[in-house]
Design an enzyme around this catalytic site. Structure first.
Site, PDB file in Angstrom:
ATOM      1  N   ASP A   1      55.340  31.417  31.285  1.00  0.00           N
ATOM      2  CA  ASP A   1      55.129  32.714  30.654  1.00  0.00           C
ATOM      3  C   ASP A   1      56.467  33.283  30.189  1.00  0.00           C
ATOM      4  O   ASP A   1      57.484  33.162  30.886  1.00  0.00           O
ATOM      5  CB  ASP A   1      54.465  33.679  31.635  1.00  0.00           C
ATOM      6  CG  ASP A   1      53.128  33.161  32.136  1.00  0.00           C
ATOM      7  OD1 ASP A   1      52.438  32.465  31.370  1.00  0.00           O
ATOM      8  OD2 ASP A   1      52.774  33.447  33.298  1.00  0.00           O
TER       9      ASP A   1
ATOM     10  N   GLU B   1      43.635  34.993  45.607  1.00  0.00           N
ATOM     11  CA  GLU B   1      43.114  34.476  44.344  1.00  0.00           C
ATOM     12  C   GLU B   1      41.896  33.569  44.538  1.00  0.00           C
ATOM     13  O   GLU B   1      41.529  32.807  43.647  1.00  0.00           O
ATOM     14  CB  GLU B   1      44.229  33.739  43.600  1.00  0.00           C
ATOM     15  CG  GLU B   1      45.418  34.630  43.263  1.00  0.00           C
ATOM     16  CD  GLU B   1      46.611  33.841  42.761  1.00  0.00           C
ATOM     17  OE1 GLU B   1      46.605  33.462  41.581  1.00  0.00           O
ATOM     18  OE2 GLU B   1      47.539  33.600  43.556  1.00  0.00           O
TER      19      GLU B   1
ATOM     20  N   SER C   1      48.498  35.544  39.477  1.00  0.00           N
ATOM     21  CA  SER C   1      47.455  36.397  38.911  1.00  0.00           C
ATOM     22  C   SER C   1      47.862  37.864  38.854  1.00  0.00           C
ATOM     23  O   SER C   1      47.028  38.751  38.738  1.00  0.00           O
ATOM     24  CB  SER C   1      46.139  36.258  39.692  1.00  0.00           C
ATOM     25  OG  SER C   1      45.597  34.972  39.552  1.00  0.00           O
TER      26      SER C   1
ATOM     27  N   GLY D   1      45.178  28.645  35.784  1.00  0.00           N
ATOM     28  CA  GLY D   1      43.770  29.006  35.868  1.00  0.00           C
ATOM     29  C   GLY D   1      42.895  28.176  34.945  1.00  0.00           C
ATOM     30  O   GLY D   1      43.309  27.786  33.853  1.00  0.00           O
TER      31      GLY D   1
ATOM     32  N   GLU E   1      58.013  32.994  34.597  1.00  0.00           N
ATOM     33  CA  GLU E   1      57.649  32.123  35.711  1.00  0.00           C
ATOM     34  C   GLU E   1      56.897  30.917  35.189  1.00  0.00           C
ATOM     35  O   GLU E   1      56.514  30.863  34.016  1.00  0.00           O
ATOM     36  CB  GLU E   1      56.806  32.866  36.738  1.00  0.00           C
ATOM     37  CG  GLU E   1      55.501  33.409  36.206  1.00  0.00           C
ATOM     38  CD  GLU E   1      54.740  34.203  37.261  1.00  0.00           C
ATOM     39  OE1 GLU E   1      53.668  33.724  37.677  1.00  0.00           O
ATOM     40  OE2 GLU E   1      55.214  35.287  37.664  1.00  0.00           O
TER      41      GLU E   1
ATOM     42  N   TYR F   1      41.507  38.228  33.585  1.00  0.00           N
ATOM     43  CA  TYR F   1      40.237  37.595  33.924  1.00  0.00           C
ATOM     44  C   TYR F   1      38.988  38.328  33.433  1.00  0.00           C
ATOM     45  O   TYR F   1      37.912  37.736  33.410  1.00  0.00           O
ATOM     46  CB  TYR F   1      40.149  37.383  35.440  1.00  0.00           C
ATOM     47  CG  TYR F   1      41.245  36.468  35.929  1.00  0.00           C
ATOM     48  CD1 TYR F   1      41.276  35.131  35.556  1.00  0.00           C
ATOM     49  CD2 TYR F   1      42.276  36.939  36.726  1.00  0.00           C
ATOM     50  CE1 TYR F   1      42.290  34.283  35.979  1.00  0.00           C
ATOM     51  CE2 TYR F   1      43.290  36.098  37.160  1.00  0.00           C
ATOM     52  CZ  TYR F   1      43.279  34.778  36.783  1.00  0.00           C
ATOM     53  OH  TYR F   1      44.290  33.951  37.194  1.00  0.00           O
TER      54      TYR F   1
ATOM     55  N   ARG G   1      52.249  25.678  33.049  1.00  0.00           N
ATOM     56  CA  ARG G   1      52.244  26.746  32.045  1.00  0.00           C
ATOM     57  C   ARG G   1      53.374  27.715  32.342  1.00  0.00           C
ATOM     58  O   ARG G   1      53.549  28.143  33.484  1.00  0.00           O
ATOM     59  CB  ARG G   1      50.912  27.506  32.071  1.00  0.00           C
ATOM     60  CG  ARG G   1      50.680  28.383  30.847  1.00  0.00           C
ATOM     61  CD  ARG G   1      49.582  29.412  31.055  1.00  0.00           C
ATOM     62  NE  ARG G   1      50.077  30.552  31.808  1.00  0.00           N
ATOM     63  CZ  ARG G   1      49.496  31.052  32.882  1.00  0.00           C
ATOM     64  NH1 ARG G   1      48.406  30.490  33.371  1.00  0.00           N
ATOM     65  NH2 ARG G   1      50.012  32.097  33.504  1.00  0.00           N
TER      66      ARG G   1
ATOM     67  N   ASN H   1      53.674  28.128  36.221  1.00  0.00           N
ATOM     68  CA  ASN H   1      52.489  27.910  37.040  1.00  0.00           C
ATOM     69  C   ASN H   1      52.187  26.419  37.124  1.00  0.00           C
ATOM     70  O   ASN H   1      52.103  25.738  36.098  1.00  0.00           O
ATOM     71  CB  ASN H   1      51.289  28.633  36.427  1.00  0.00           C
ATOM     72  CG  ASN H   1      51.503  30.125  36.314  1.00  0.00           C
ATOM     73  OD1 ASN H   1      51.191  30.873  37.217  1.00  0.00           O
ATOM     74  ND2 ASN H   1      52.066  30.575  35.187  1.00  0.00           N
TER      75      ASN H   1
END
Length: 302
Positions: free
Chosen positions: A250, A13, A141, A268, A262, A209, A248, A264
């Site tokens: 999901d 990443e 990602s 990002g 999961e 992205y 964050r 984070n």
């Protein structure tokens, strides 16, 4: 302040990290800070020396190093504070199987899963059958992820993960809509509804992205009761994992039921990233978000 901006690194990443660092660099300058950019892949041996000369470190790394807690552990050996979570919580959260074990133990609903530590893979799967997702147990990602619709897909997906040098997580496929919820200073931000482009089977790397990637709607057009439930689960997960500053989570929503996927710890920060978008909906410009994260990092040190 003199801010050490840590970005790049050697994970898959890396490019996402460097892309996000450009915007962070501009925001730091706008806020009046002096910026010293450090790429661990190029100057790892001087990280601690340069951190000791800085007033603050802003970490924008994804995968390992960064989300695994290594950089945070090293910074803890210096006088330099940083944003986000510490090494133990970062290490724990990057490991999807460990995170799911904590979810299971605390009645947080998540898709069924199995951890595969042998490249032979399918022979060790007892509870799940296709369709499933195969993903690296560590990393983000959506890199290395496979949507497996049959046994052959499962084996090739497992082999792909092991070619990346990781153990594989096999996860139950749940059909539904995807949303994400960020935490900032122990407060949930507005939810984002994510709709991958028609050509994508899931919210993959390109969907995340590319400028023509997934459609993202914030605040998510979801009923208030369900929105509140997802925010409650996100904050519970953030707390159970011992996270700090921001994170964050999901989710997949199926038949009105949210399943957490999961969490984070270093979300990002590119122009198309989710946390800046949710923060904007809550009234934070990008530079104000960066300023808030620095403020939270400094307050943790006191």
């Amino acid at each position: 302040m003199r801010v050490l901006l840590i970005a790049g690194g050697w994970s898959d990443e890396r490019e996402v990290s460097l892309s996000g660092a450009k915007g962070i660099h501009s925001a730091l300058l706008e806020l009046g800070h002096e910026v010293d950019l450090l790429d661990p892949a190029q100057d790892f041996s001087n990280l601690m020396a340069r951190a000791n000369k800085a007033d603050f470190a802003f970490i924008n790394l994804h995968g390992s190093p960064g989300e695994d807690g290594l950089i945070q552990a090293m910074l803890n050996r210096t006088s330099c504070p940083y944003q986000g979570s510490g090494p133990e919580s970062s290490f724990l959260t990057l490991n999807k199987a460990a995170t799911k074990t904590i979810f299971d133990a605390n009645s947080i609903l998540s898709p069924k899963w199995e951890l595969i530590c042998d490249a032979e893979g399918c022979n060790g799967i007892e509870k799940l059958s296709p369709p499933v997702f195969i993903k690296p147990n560590s990393g983000g990602s959506s890199l290395g992820m496979t949507f497996a619709q049959n046994a052959q897909d499962m084996q090739s997906g497992i082999e792909k993960v092991f070619s990346m040098g990781d153990s594989a997580l096999v996860e139950e496929y749940i059909k539904g809509i995807e949303v994400t919820c960020a935490i900032l200073d122990n407060e949930p931000l507005p939810l984002i509804l994510i709709t991958p482009p028609d050509k994508a089977q899931f919210f993959d790397y390109n969907s995340k992205y590319a400028l023509d990637g997934a459609k993202e709607v914030c605040p998510a057009p979801i009923e208030e009761k369900l929105t509140d439930k997802i925010k409650e689960i996100t904050l519970k997960a953030h707390t159970l994992l011992g996270l700090s500053g921001y994170s964050r989570a999901d989710f997949i929503i199926s038949n009105g039921v949210p399943y957490i996927l999961e969490v984070n710890t270093l979300p990002g920060m590119t122009p198309t990233s989710l946390v800046p978008r949710a923060a904007k909906a809550a009234g934070y410009s990008f530079s104000k978000l960066i300023e808030k994260l620095i403020e939270l990092g400094l307050s943790r040190q006191k």
